[in-house]
Design a protein around this motif. Structure first.
Motif, mmCIF file in Angstrom:
data_model
loop_
_atom_site.group_PDB
_atom_site.id
_atom_site.type_symbol
_atom_site.label_atom_id
_atom_site.label_comp_id
_atom_site.label_asym_id
_atom_site.label_seq_id
_atom_site.Cartn_x
_atom_site.Cartn_y
_atom_site.Cartn_z
ATOM 1 N N SER A 1 -28.357 22.376 -29.660
ATOM 2 C CA SER A 1 -27.247 21.432 -29.641
ATOM 3 C C SER A 1 -27.776 20.006 -29.696
ATOM 4 O O SER A 1 -28.895 19.720 -29.262
ATOM 5 C CB SER A 1 -26.436 21.622 -28.357
ATOM 6 O OG SER A 1 -25.520 20.562 -28.157
ATOM 7 N N TYR A 2 -26.964 19.106 -30.242
ATOM 8 C CA TYR A 2 -27.267 17.692 -30.080
ATOM 9 C C TYR A 2 -27.103 17.339 -28.604
ATOM 10 O O TYR A 2 -26.517 18.099 -27.826
ATOM 11 C CB TYR A 2 -26.327 16.838 -30.936
ATOM 12 C CG TYR A 2 -26.337 17.200 -32.402
ATOM 13 C CD1 TYR A 2 -27.518 17.165 -33.136
ATOM 14 C CD2 TYR A 2 -25.174 17.581 -33.061
ATOM 15 C CE1 TYR A 2 -27.540 17.506 -34.478
ATOM 16 C CE2 TYR A 2 -25.179 17.926 -34.403
ATOM 17 C CZ TYR A 2 -26.369 17.889 -35.107
ATOM 18 O OH TYR A 2 -26.385 18.234 -36.428
ATOM 19 N N VAL B 1 -36.024 23.219 -21.685
ATOM 20 C CA VAL B 1 -35.469 24.092 -20.645
ATOM 21 C C VAL B 1 -34.006 24.445 -20.884
ATOM 22 O O VAL B 1 -33.390 25.135 -20.067
ATOM 23 C CB VAL B 1 -35.607 23.442 -19.248
ATOM 24 C CG1 VAL B 1 -37.067 23.208 -18.904
ATOM 25 C CG2 VAL B 1 -34.818 22.139 -19.165
ATOM 26 N N SER B 2 -33.448 23.969 -21.992
ATOM 27 C CA SER B 2 -32.026 24.205 -22.254
ATOM 28 C C SER B 2 -31.797 24.350 -23.749
ATOM 29 O O SER B 2 -32.739 24.320 -24.541
ATOM 30 C CB SER B 2 -31.182 23.044 -21.706
ATOM 31 O OG SER B 2 -31.303 21.904 -22.547
ATOM 32 N N ALA B 3 -30.527 24.460 -24.129
ATOM 33 C CA ALA B 3 -30.174 24.649 -25.541
ATOM 34 C C ALA B 3 -29.816 23.345 -26.236
ATOM 35 O O ALA B 3 -29.240 23.363 -27.315
ATOM 36 C CB ALA B 3 -29.006 25.630 -25.647
ATOM 37 N N VAL C 1 -17.493 25.549 -20.044
ATOM 38 C CA VAL C 1 -18.573 26.410 -19.534
ATOM 39 C C VAL C 1 -19.815 26.282 -20.406
ATOM 40 O O VAL C 1 -20.947 26.215 -19.902
ATOM 41 C CB VAL C 1 -18.110 27.879 -19.453
ATOM 42 C CG1 VAL C 1 -19.302 28.815 -19.218
ATOM 43 C CG2 VAL C 1 -17.094 28.051 -18.330
ATOM 44 N N GLU C 2 -19.635 26.228 -21.717
ATOM 45 C CA GLU C 2 -20.782 26.057 -22.614
ATOM 46 C C GLU C 2 -21.449 24.707 -22.386
ATOM 47 O O GLU C 2 -22.681 24.601 -22.427
ATOM 48 C CB GLU C 2 -20.328 26.204 -24.067
ATOM 49 C CG GLU C 2 -19.934 27.631 -24.426
ATOM 50 C CD GLU C 2 -19.158 27.743 -25.723
ATOM 51 O OE1 GLU C 2 -19.020 28.868 -26.246
ATOM 52 O OE2 GLU C 2 -18.668 26.703 -26.226
ATOM 53 N N ALA C 3 -20.648 23.677 -22.139
ATOM 54 C CA ALA C 3 -21.211 22.360 -21.833
ATOM 55 C C ALA C 3 -22.008 22.408 -20.532
ATOM 56 O O ALA C 3 -23.086 21.807 -20.422
ATOM 57 C CB ALA C 3 -20.093 21.324 -21.738
ATOM 58 N N GLU C 4 -21.491 23.116 -19.544
ATOM 59 C CA GLU C 4 -22.237 23.279 -18.286
ATOM 60 C C GLU C 4 -23.569 23.973 -18.534
ATOM 61 O O GLU C 4 -24.602 23.592 -17.968
ATOM 62 C CB GLU C 4 -21.395 24.085 -17.293
ATOM 63 C CG GLU C 4 -20.209 23.319 -16.736
ATOM 64 C CD GLU C 4 -19.213 24.200 -16.009
ATOM 65 O OE1 GLU C 4 -18.408 23.657 -15.231
ATOM 66 O OE2 GLU C 4 -19.221 25.444 -16.218
ATOM 67 N N ILE D 1 -26.140 30.408 -25.304
ATOM 68 C CA ILE D 1 -25.254 29.912 -24.245
ATOM 69 C C ILE D 1 -23.782 29.934 -24.649
ATOM 70 O O ILE D 1 -22.922 29.529 -23.868
ATOM 71 C CB ILE D 1 -25.666 28.489 -23.797
ATOM 72 C CG1 ILE D 1 -25.565 27.467 -24.946
ATOM 73 C CG2 ILE D 1 -27.093 28.495 -23.260
ATOM 74 C CD1 ILE D 1 -24.296 26.704 -25.008
ATOM 75 N N LEU D 2 -23.487 30.415 -25.853
ATOM 76 C CA LEU D 2 -22.103 30.414 -26.325
ATOM 77 C C LEU D 2 -21.301 31.547 -25.695
ATOM 78 O O LEU D 2 -21.802 32.654 -25.503
ATOM 79 C CB LEU D 2 -22.050 30.541 -27.843
ATOM 80 C CG LEU D 2 -22.663 29.397 -28.651
ATOM 81 C CD1 LEU D 2 -22.491 29.668 -30.144
ATOM 82 C CD2 LEU D 2 -22.047 28.059 -28.273
#
Length: 383
Positions: free
Chosen positions: A190-191, A150-152, A340-343, A179-180
């Motif tokens: 992403s890890y 559901v995410s990156a 923001v990218e982490a969010e 998402i960048l």
């Protein structure tokens, strides 16, 4: 067993952090009458209060009397995985340490409150004996869900719940490039995002495959109209006295395309900063497809405070060692993810954690849940 939620759910959240559980309840379409949170980190509480001032902040779980929440509908929480995680040297592998003591407050809350439903989360990497202990205490086996669906980010977590019939979520096929805010990733996902990602180091990312970083193309003027990295400039950078269709009433009214790299696709076109921006595209691809790429002249590269890395034939040198990297040949600045990218990795709203320092934002986000995983589980509640 259906429960009467005509006035909304009553929720008890332990180790609440930044209240990702509340975000997930909203996203699942579940109304909330009361949301009581136990959390001690002042920065996490500040984020929670900014977004949800109605949440009742109650402090430390270790001194709580949970009998006052009899009749509540849902107990949620994930005790700190710090003591159990495989990333910790000398981690606890039995439940009789600090990690086990904190978990038992969740068990105590469940017994004292009598909540009808519960959801407990922890790291997939915890020792099998601890997993077995948690299962014994809660009476259910864990469901492993990878946030990658559901995410990156790749983020495996175990979820113990008595919410019935929970299935795996469908793959939304979200990639890191999606998402960048800018830049180019060299990996699809992403890890797992953790509290340590704020201290990302390029060498560690390459060697240990952790703490995702991003490449920003670095373009600087070279003699004879060519740029290092194979970027060709069509002509000298225009000035405001340029002639042609770009000028109207002495103003430049169109983007000025001055070069390209690669095959010159939409995301590989170089524009002059003296013209208009290209149209922003929310659904554009990677590189410059969403925003355009703009040539900025820098007279003396050594004055830059950040290091420039050169990719040549798919390899990059870092600290005297060569590594394979999936980037087009050229020059790059390597950076860590923005807050923001982490969010977005945690499927939180943009700027959800704004209002505290970036250091604390990264920490709070890393300690949080992947919201869309939790929302998916909540959709199975019988309401």
């Amino acid at each position: 067993m259906r429960i009467d939620t005509s006035k909304g759910f009553k929720v008890l959240s332990l180790f609440d952090g930044i209240s990702c559980g509340m975000v997930a309840l909203e996203r699942a379409g579940i109304s909330v009458e009361r949301y009581v949170a136990y959390e001690i980190d002042k920065y996490a509480i500040k984020v929670s209060q900014k977004n949800y001032p109605q949440i009742e902040q109650m402090g430390d779980v270790t001194t709580a009397d949970f009998t006052q929440y009899k009749g509540f509908d849902l107990l949620i929480g994930g005790s700190p995985c710090t003591y159990w995680s495989i990333a910790k040297k000398g981690r606890e592998i039995t439940p009789d340490g600090v990690g086990g003591q904190l978990f038992m407050h969740f068990v105590r809350a469940l017994k004292e409150s009598g909540c009808k439903y519960f959801l407990y989360e922890n790291n997939y990497s915890i020792h099998k004996d601890i997993k077995a202990f948690i299962s014994e205490q809660l009476g259910v086996e864990p469901i492993m869900i990878n946030s990658a669906l559901v995410s990156a980010q790749q983020r495996k977590r175990c979820y113990w719940t008595n919410i019935p019939n929970v299935q795996q979520p469908k793959d939304k096929r979200i990639l890191l490039k999606d998402i960048l805010e800018s830049g180019i990733p060299w990996q699809e996902k992403s890890y797992a995002y953790t509290t340590r990602c704020q201290a990302a180091i390029f060498k560690d990312t390459l060697e240990k495959h952790r703490h995702t970083m991003v490449a920003e193309p670095f373009i600087y003027q070279r003699p004879h109209g060519f740029n290092k990295g194979g970027i060709k400039i069509k002509s000298k950078m225009p000035t405001v006295t340029a002639t042609g269709s770009f000028i109207h009433n002495n103003y430049i009214i169109e983007p000025i395309r001055i070069g390209q790299y690669g095959n010159g696709g939409q995301g590989q076109r170089i524009y002059s900063p003296y013209g208009k921006s290209v149209a922003l595209s929310a659904n554009g691809g990677g590189q410059g497809a969403k925003t355009g790429l703009y040539l900025i002249s820098i007279d003396e590269t050594p004055k830059l405070k950040c290091k420039i890395y050169t990719v040549n034939n798919g390899c990059v040198e870092c600290n005297g060692k060569s590594y394979f990297i999936n980037l087009p040949d050229g020059d790059y600045i390597i950076r860590k993810l923005t807050p923001v990218e982490a969010e977005r990795l945690q499927t939180l709203p943009d700027n959800y954690t704004e209002g505290i320092s970036n250091t604390q934002r990264y920490k709070c986000i890393g300690n949080g849940w992947t919201v869309d995983v939790i929302a998916h589980i909540f959709k199975y509640l019988e309401v």
